[in-house]
Design a protein around this motif. Structure first.
Motif, PDB file in Angstrom:
ATOM      1  N   PRO A  26     -13.812   4.960  11.262  1.00  0.00           N
ATOM      2  CA  PRO A  26     -14.594   5.317  10.070  1.00  0.00           C
ATOM      3  C   PRO A  26     -13.855   4.852   8.822  1.00  0.00           C
ATOM      4  O   PRO A  26     -12.648   4.614   8.864  1.00  0.00           O
ATOM      5  CB  PRO A  26     -14.643   6.850  10.124  1.00  0.00           C
ATOM      6  CG  PRO A  26     -13.465   7.245  10.944  1.00  0.00           C
ATOM      7  CD  PRO A  26     -13.153   6.107  11.883  1.00  0.00           C
ATOM      8  N   SER A  27     -14.566   4.698   7.714  1.00  0.00           N
ATOM      9  CA  SER A  27     -13.936   4.273   6.467  1.00  0.00           C
ATOM     10  C   SER A  27     -12.942   5.350   6.009  1.00  0.00           C
ATOM     11  O   SER A  27     -13.326   6.495   5.750  1.00  0.00           O
ATOM     12  CB  SER A  27     -15.011   4.040   5.395  1.00  0.00           C
ATOM     13  OG  SER A  27     -14.405   4.050   4.122  1.00  0.00           O
ATOM     14  N   ALA A  28     -11.656   4.977   5.940  1.00  0.00           N
ATOM     15  CA  ALA A  28     -10.616   5.955   5.595  1.00  0.00           C
ATOM     16  C   ALA A  28     -10.772   6.443   4.163  1.00  0.00           C
ATOM     17  O   ALA A  28     -10.470   7.600   3.842  1.00  0.00           O
ATOM     18  CB  ALA A  28      -9.238   5.330   5.783  1.00  0.00           C
ATOM     19  N   THR A  29     -11.263   5.567   3.293  1.00  0.00           N
ATOM     20  CA  THR A  29     -11.421   5.950   1.886  1.00  0.00           C
ATOM     21  C   THR A  29     -12.523   7.010   1.756  1.00  0.00           C
ATOM     22  O   THR A  29     -12.340   8.031   1.092  1.00  0.00           O
ATOM     23  CB  THR A  29     -11.781   4.715   1.048  1.00  0.00           C
ATOM     24  OG1 THR A  29     -12.805   3.981   1.740  1.00  0.00           O
ATOM     25  CG2 THR A  29     -10.599   3.828   0.820  1.00  0.00           C
ATOM     26  N   LEU A  30     -13.643   6.734   2.427  1.00  0.00           N
ATOM     27  CA  LEU A  30     -14.758   7.687   2.332  1.00  0.00           C
ATOM     28  C   LEU A  30     -14.403   8.986   3.060  1.00  0.00           C
ATOM     29  O   LEU A  30     -14.797  10.077   2.634  1.00  0.00           O
ATOM     30  CB  LEU A  30     -16.042   7.076   2.910  1.00  0.00           C
ATOM     31  CG  LEU A  30     -16.576   5.846   2.144  1.00  0.00           C
ATOM     32  CD1 LEU A  30     -17.875   5.347   2.760  1.00  0.00           C
ATOM     33  CD2 LEU A  30     -16.793   6.154   0.667  1.00  0.00           C
ATOM     34  N   LEU A  49      -7.754  11.559  -5.871  1.00  0.00           N
ATOM     35  CA  LEU A  49      -7.476  10.200  -6.350  1.00  0.00           C
ATOM     36  C   LEU A  49      -7.609   9.243  -5.170  1.00  0.00           C
ATOM     37  O   LEU A  49      -6.877   8.267  -5.040  1.00  0.00           O
ATOM     38  CB  LEU A  49      -6.073  10.134  -6.971  1.00  0.00           C
ATOM     39  CG  LEU A  49      -5.795  11.201  -8.050  1.00  0.00           C
ATOM     40  CD1 LEU A  49      -4.354  11.107  -8.559  1.00  0.00           C
ATOM     41  CD2 LEU A  49      -6.767  11.064  -9.229  1.00  0.00           C
ATOM     42  N   SER A  50      -8.534   9.570  -4.282  1.00  0.00           N
ATOM     43  CA  SER A  50      -8.677   8.778  -3.058  1.00  0.00           C
ATOM     44  C   SER A  50      -9.675   7.641  -3.234  1.00  0.00           C
ATOM     45  O   SER A  50      -9.330   6.477  -3.101  1.00  0.00           O
ATOM     46  CB  SER A  50      -9.077   9.661  -1.880  1.00  0.00           C
ATOM     47  OG  SER A  50     -10.346  10.248  -2.085  1.00  0.00           O
ATOM     48  N   VAL A  51     -10.901   7.973  -3.569  1.00  0.00           N
ATOM     49  CA  VAL A  51     -11.937   6.950  -3.512  1.00  0.00           C
ATOM     50  C   VAL A  51     -11.956   6.087  -4.787  1.00  0.00           C
ATOM     51  O   VAL A  51     -11.630   6.574  -5.873  1.00  0.00           O
ATOM     52  CB  VAL A  51     -13.309   7.602  -3.258  1.00  0.00           C
ATOM     53  CG1 VAL A  51     -13.875   8.242  -4.488  1.00  0.00           C
ATOM     54  CG2 VAL A  51     -14.303   6.601  -2.677  1.00  0.00           C
ATOM     55  N   TYR A 137      -5.383  -5.013   2.854  1.00  0.00           N
ATOM     56  CA  TYR A 137      -6.782  -5.416   2.706  1.00  0.00           C
ATOM     57  C   TYR A 137      -7.646  -4.178   2.535  1.00  0.00           C
ATOM     58  O   TYR A 137      -7.266  -3.072   2.951  1.00  0.00           O
ATOM     59  CB  TYR A 137      -7.243  -6.199   3.945  1.00  0.00           C
ATOM     60  CG  TYR A 137      -7.017  -5.462   5.248  1.00  0.00           C
ATOM     61  CD1 TYR A 137      -7.901  -4.488   5.689  1.00  0.00           C
ATOM     62  CD2 TYR A 137      -5.880  -5.708   6.032  1.00  0.00           C
ATOM     63  CE1 TYR A 137      -7.675  -3.786   6.861  1.00  0.00           C
ATOM     64  CE2 TYR A 137      -5.649  -5.014   7.208  1.00  0.00           C
ATOM     65  CZ  TYR A 137      -6.554  -4.053   7.615  1.00  0.00           C
ATOM     66  OH  TYR A 137      -6.314  -3.351   8.762  1.00  0.00           O
ATOM     67  N   TRP A 138      -8.807  -4.365   1.973  1.00  0.00           N
ATOM     68  CA  TRP A 138      -9.738  -3.244   1.819  1.00  0.00           C
ATOM     69  C   TRP A 138     -10.214  -2.785   3.201  1.00  0.00           C
ATOM     70  O   TRP A 138     -10.515  -3.604   4.068  1.00  0.00           O
ATOM     71  CB  TRP A 138     -10.918  -3.655   0.930  1.00  0.00           C
ATOM     72  CG  TRP A 138     -11.934  -2.569   0.780  1.00  0.00           C
ATOM     73  CD1 TRP A 138     -11.692  -1.274   0.430  1.00  0.00           C
ATOM     74  CD2 TRP A 138     -13.330  -2.664   1.001  1.00  0.00           C
ATOM     75  NE1 TRP A 138     -12.865  -0.565   0.415  1.00  0.00           N
ATOM     76  CE2 TRP A 138     -13.890  -1.408   0.766  1.00  0.00           C
ATOM     77  CE3 TRP A 138     -14.177  -3.710   1.386  1.00  0.00           C
ATOM     78  CZ2 TRP A 138     -15.247  -1.149   0.893  1.00  0.00           C
ATOM     79  CZ3 TRP A 138     -15.525  -3.457   1.501  1.00  0.00           C
ATOM     80  CH2 TRP A 138     -16.049  -2.188   1.255  1.00  0.00           C
ATOM     81  N   VAL A 139     -10.318  -1.455   3.360  1.00  0.00           N
ATOM     82  CA  VAL A 139     -10.515  -0.840   4.678  1.00  0.00           C
ATOM     83  C   VAL A 139     -11.661  -1.417   5.505  1.00  0.00           C
ATOM     84  O   VAL A 139     -11.562  -1.477   6.729  1.00  0.00           O
ATOM     85  CB  VAL A 139     -10.740   0.688   4.564  1.00  0.00           C
ATOM     86  CG1 VAL A 139      -9.465   1.390   4.204  1.00  0.00           C
ATOM     87  CG2 VAL A 139     -11.834   1.037   3.569  1.00  0.00           C
ATOM     88  N   SER A 187      -7.600  -7.293  -6.602  1.00  0.00           N
ATOM     89  CA  SER A 187      -7.551  -6.755  -5.253  1.00  0.00           C
ATOM     90  C   SER A 187      -7.732  -5.240  -5.167  1.00  0.00           C
ATOM     91  O   SER A 187      -7.151  -4.483  -5.928  1.00  0.00           O
ATOM     92  CB  SER A 187      -6.197  -7.116  -4.631  1.00  0.00           C
ATOM     93  OG  SER A 187      -5.876  -6.248  -3.567  1.00  0.00           O
ATOM     94  N   ASN A 188      -8.537  -4.861  -4.234  1.00  0.00           N
ATOM     95  CA  ASN A 188      -8.498  -3.520  -3.682  1.00  0.00           C
ATOM     96  C   ASN A 188      -7.796  -3.700  -2.349  1.00  0.00           C
ATOM     97  O   ASN A 188      -8.285  -4.495  -1.529  1.00  0.00           O
ATOM     98  CB  ASN A 188      -9.934  -2.998  -3.453  1.00  0.00           C
ATOM     99  CG  ASN A 188      -9.961  -1.615  -2.852  1.00  0.00           C
ATOM    100  OD1 ASN A 188      -8.923  -0.994  -2.662  1.00  0.00           O
ATOM    101  ND2 ASN A 188     -11.151  -1.130  -2.543  1.00  0.00           N
ATOM    102  N   PRO A 189      -6.659  -3.093  -2.071  1.00  0.00           N
ATOM    103  CA  PRO A 189      -6.109  -1.914  -2.729  1.00  0.00           C
ATOM    104  C   PRO A 189      -4.964  -2.122  -3.714  1.00  0.00           C
ATOM    105  O   PRO A 189      -4.452  -1.138  -4.223  1.00  0.00           O
ATOM    106  CB  PRO A 189      -5.550  -1.146  -1.524  1.00  0.00           C
ATOM    107  CG  PRO A 189      -4.988  -2.227  -0.651  1.00  0.00           C
ATOM    108  CD  PRO A 189      -5.960  -3.377  -0.802  1.00  0.00           C
TER     109      PRO A 189
HETATM  110  N1  GLU Z   1     -14.331   0.657  -2.370  1.00  0.00           N
HETATM  111  C1  GLU Z   1     -14.027   2.017  -2.691  1.00  0.00           C
HETATM  112  C2  GLU Z   1     -12.669   2.377  -2.146  1.00  0.00           C
HETATM  113  O1  GLU Z   1     -11.995   1.544  -1.624  1.00  0.00           O
HETATM  114  C3  GLU Z   1     -15.122   2.931  -2.277  1.00  0.00           C
HETATM  115  C4  GLU Z   1     -15.096   3.474  -0.888  1.00  0.00           C
HETATM  116  C5  GLU Z   1     -15.544   2.524   0.134  1.00  0.00           C
HETATM  117  O2  GLU Z   1     -16.577   1.891  -0.052  1.00  0.00           O
HETATM  118  O3  GLU Z   1     -14.830   2.417   1.123  1.00  0.00           O
HETATM  119  O4  GLU Z   1     -12.263   3.489  -2.290  1.00  0.00           O
END
Ligand code: GLU
Ligand code: PMP
Length: 407
Positions: A26-30, A49-51, A137-139, A187-189
Motif C-alpha cells: 500500500p502507499s506508505a505516504t497515504l 508532516l507525512s503526506v 524515489y516516490w513511493v 524531486s519527491n521525496p
Molecule cells: N505525493 C504525495 C506524497 O508523496 C501524496 C501522497 C501520495 O499520493 O502518495 O506524500
C-alpha cells in the motif's frame, strides 16, 4: 463434484488474489497520513508532516468555476481524454512555460498524476522490461511498474551528490532489457532540483541507449531561490519523441482532492493512452476538469503566494534540521519535502531502534509526529518530512523531533 482440471494442491479459493497483487505494497505516504488522521480523530495532538499535500485551501476563483460548472450542467460524461478546452489549456500552458510547442492532441487528462503514470506504464511496458528508477524515489513508482510485469531497477544515489543520478551510474545499469528511465525533478521525496546540464547528460545516455523517459514534473512550478525547473524534453533535439511528461494541478494549485493530472507525449501514444482510459475509468471528473481549466487560465498570483510561503518554511525546516547533531539534508531547491539522513542516530541503536521505519513508529507513538520512513522511498537510513504545513505546526513538530533525539 470438483472440476477434473483442478487438483486440490492447485486449488485457488474464490477470492484468492491474483499473482500480481502478492507483492503490491500500500502507499506508505497515504497509510501514514491515515494513521495520523485517526489518532487526531481520537483526540491526540498529532502533528502530521507525512503526506505531501499543500495545506492551503484551493483558491477561491477555482472553486467558483467548479460551482458554475455544476450549475451549468457540466455534470455528464466528457470525452475520455478530457474536455477539449482543458487539453488545449494544458498544451498552451506547457508550451508557454517550457518553450516546446505541444498540441492538445498530445495531452491526456487523467484522474491525478498518479493515474497518468499508471496509464503511461501500462501503455509502454511489457513483461520483463526494465525501468531505471533512481532512489530515493516516490513511493508509487515501483509498485505501479511492477503491476505491468516490468521490473523496476532501483539505482541508489548519494546524499553527497544531492541524491542526483549521475550519467555514469545510469550507463552502468543498462542491460538489453532496459526500456525506460524515470526521473522526478523537482524531486519527491528529496526536494532536489537537477540543473539543465545534469538532466542533459542523463538525456544523452537515454538517447544513446534508446530508452523512453518518463519525466514526472508535477513540482515544476514549486521551485525556490529564483530557480526555474526546465522541462526534460526541451534539453536535446528529438528528446520529445521519446519522453512523456507527467504533471497536474494537485500541488501547484493546492487541488489534491480534485484528482486532475495529465500526460504530454507524442500523439500516437496519447491516442493509445486515451483509448486505455476510455476502458478503464472513462473521463476524469467533469466538474474537476472545469476547475482545472480555471486554474490554468485564471490569475496565477496564488501560485507565487503559496510558493513564497513554502520557501519560508523550507528555510525554517532546513535550518532546524541541520542544527540536530547527526542529521544531514541535501539542498532543497523545490517541492515541499525535507529528506534527512538519520543513519548516525540509528547506528546508536537507542531503545533497539535501528531502522527508519522503527524510528518513525517510535516518534509517532512517543511524540505524536508523523513522518514517512526512508525505506518506503528505497533509501533506508533517511526520513521524509513534508513541510506543506503551517510554520507553527512545523516549529512544534521540530521541537518534538529535537526532544525525541535528545538534541
Ligand atoms: N505525493 C504525495 C506524497 O508523496 C501524496 C501522497 C501520495 O499520493 O502518495 O506524500
Ligand atoms: N508524482 C509525484 C512525484 C507526487 O509527489 C505525486 C503526489 N501525489 C504524484 C505524482 C501524484 O499526484 P496526484 O495527486 O495528482 O495523483
Amino acid at each position: 463434484m470438483s472440476h477434473p482440471s483442478r487438483s486440490s494442491a492447485l486449488r485457488r479459493l474464490p477470492l484468492d488474489l491474483a499473482t500480481r497483487m502478492h507483492a503490491l505494497e500500500p502507499s506508505a505516504t497515504l497509510a501514514m497520513a491515515a494513521r495520523a488522521q485517526s489518532m487526531a480523530a481520537a483526540g491526540v495532538d498529532v502533528i502530521d508532516l507525512s503526506v505531501g499535500e499543500p495545506d492551503f485551501p484551493t483558491p477561491d476563483h477555482i472553486c467558483r468555476a467548479a460551482e458554475a460548472a455544476i450549475r451549468a450542467g457540466r455534470t455528464k460524461y466528457t470525452p475520455a481524454a478530457g474536455i477539449p478546452d482543458l487539453r488545449k489549456a494544458v498544451a498552451a500552458d506547457y508550451t508557454r512555460r517550457s518553450g516546446l510547442a505541444v498540441t492538445a492532441a498530445q495531452v491526456v487528462v487523467s484522474n491525478g498524476a498518479k493515474h497518468a503514470l499508471h496509464n503511461v506504464f501500462t501503455a509502454l511496458l511489457d513483461e520483463g522490461d526494465e525501468v531505471i528508477v533512481p532512489a530515493p524515489y516516490w513511493v508509487s513508482y515501483a509498485e505501479l511498474i511492477k503491476l505491468t510485469g516490468a521490473r523496476p531497477v532501483i539505482l541508489p544515489t548519494r546524499l553527497e551528490d544531492d541524491f542526483k543520478l549521475r550519467p555514469e551510474a545510469l550507463r552502468a545499469a543498462l542491460t538489453p532489457a532496459s526500456r525506460m528511465l524515470l526521473l522526478c525533478s523537482p524531486s519527491n521525496p528529496t526536494g532536489v532540483v537537477y540543473s539543465p546540464e545534469e538532466l542533459g547528460s542523463l538525456a544523452d545516455v537515454a538517447i544513446a541507449a534508446d530508452l523512453s523517459v518518463v519525466a514526472d514534473e508535477i513540482y515544476d512550478q514549486l521551485v525556490f531561490d529564483g530557480r526555474q525547473a526546465v522541462s526534460f524534453p526541451t534539453l536535446r533535439p528529438g528528446l520529445a519523441d521519446r519522453t512523456v511528461v507527467v504533471a497536474g494541478v494537485s500541488k501547484t494549485y493546492s487541488m489534491t482532492g480534485w484528482r486532475i493530472g495529465w500526460s504530454i507525449c507524442p500523439e500516437p501514444l496519447a491516442k493509445a493512452i486515451g483509448n486505455l482510459q476510455s476502458q478503464e475509468t472513462s473521463n476524469p471528473c467533469s466538474v474537476s476538469q472545469h476547475a482545472a481549466l480555471a486554474a490554468l487560465t485564471g490569475p496565477q498570483e496564488c501560485v507565487a503566494t503559496m510558493n513564497a510561503a513554502f520557501q519560508v518554511r523550507r528555510d525554517l525546516v532546513a535550518a532546524r534540521l541541520r542544527a540536530i547533531p547527526g542529521v544531514r539534508i541535501p539542498d532543497i531547491g523545490g517541492a515541499f519535502y525535507a529528506f534527512f539522513d538519520i543513519s548516525p542516530i540509528l547506528a546508536r541503536g537507542t531503545n533497539g531502534i535501528t531502522t527508519s521505519a522503527a524510528w518513525c513508529e517510535a516518534l509517532l507513538e512517543k511524540e505524536h509526529v508523523a513522518l514517512v520512513a526512508g525505506s518506503a522511498f528505497g533509501a533506508e537510513g533517511n526520513v521524509r518530512m513534508s513541510f506543506a504545513s503551517s510554520e507553527e505546526k512545523l516549529e512544534r513538530g521540530l521541537d518534538r523531533i529535537a526532544r525525541f533525539v535528545g538534541a
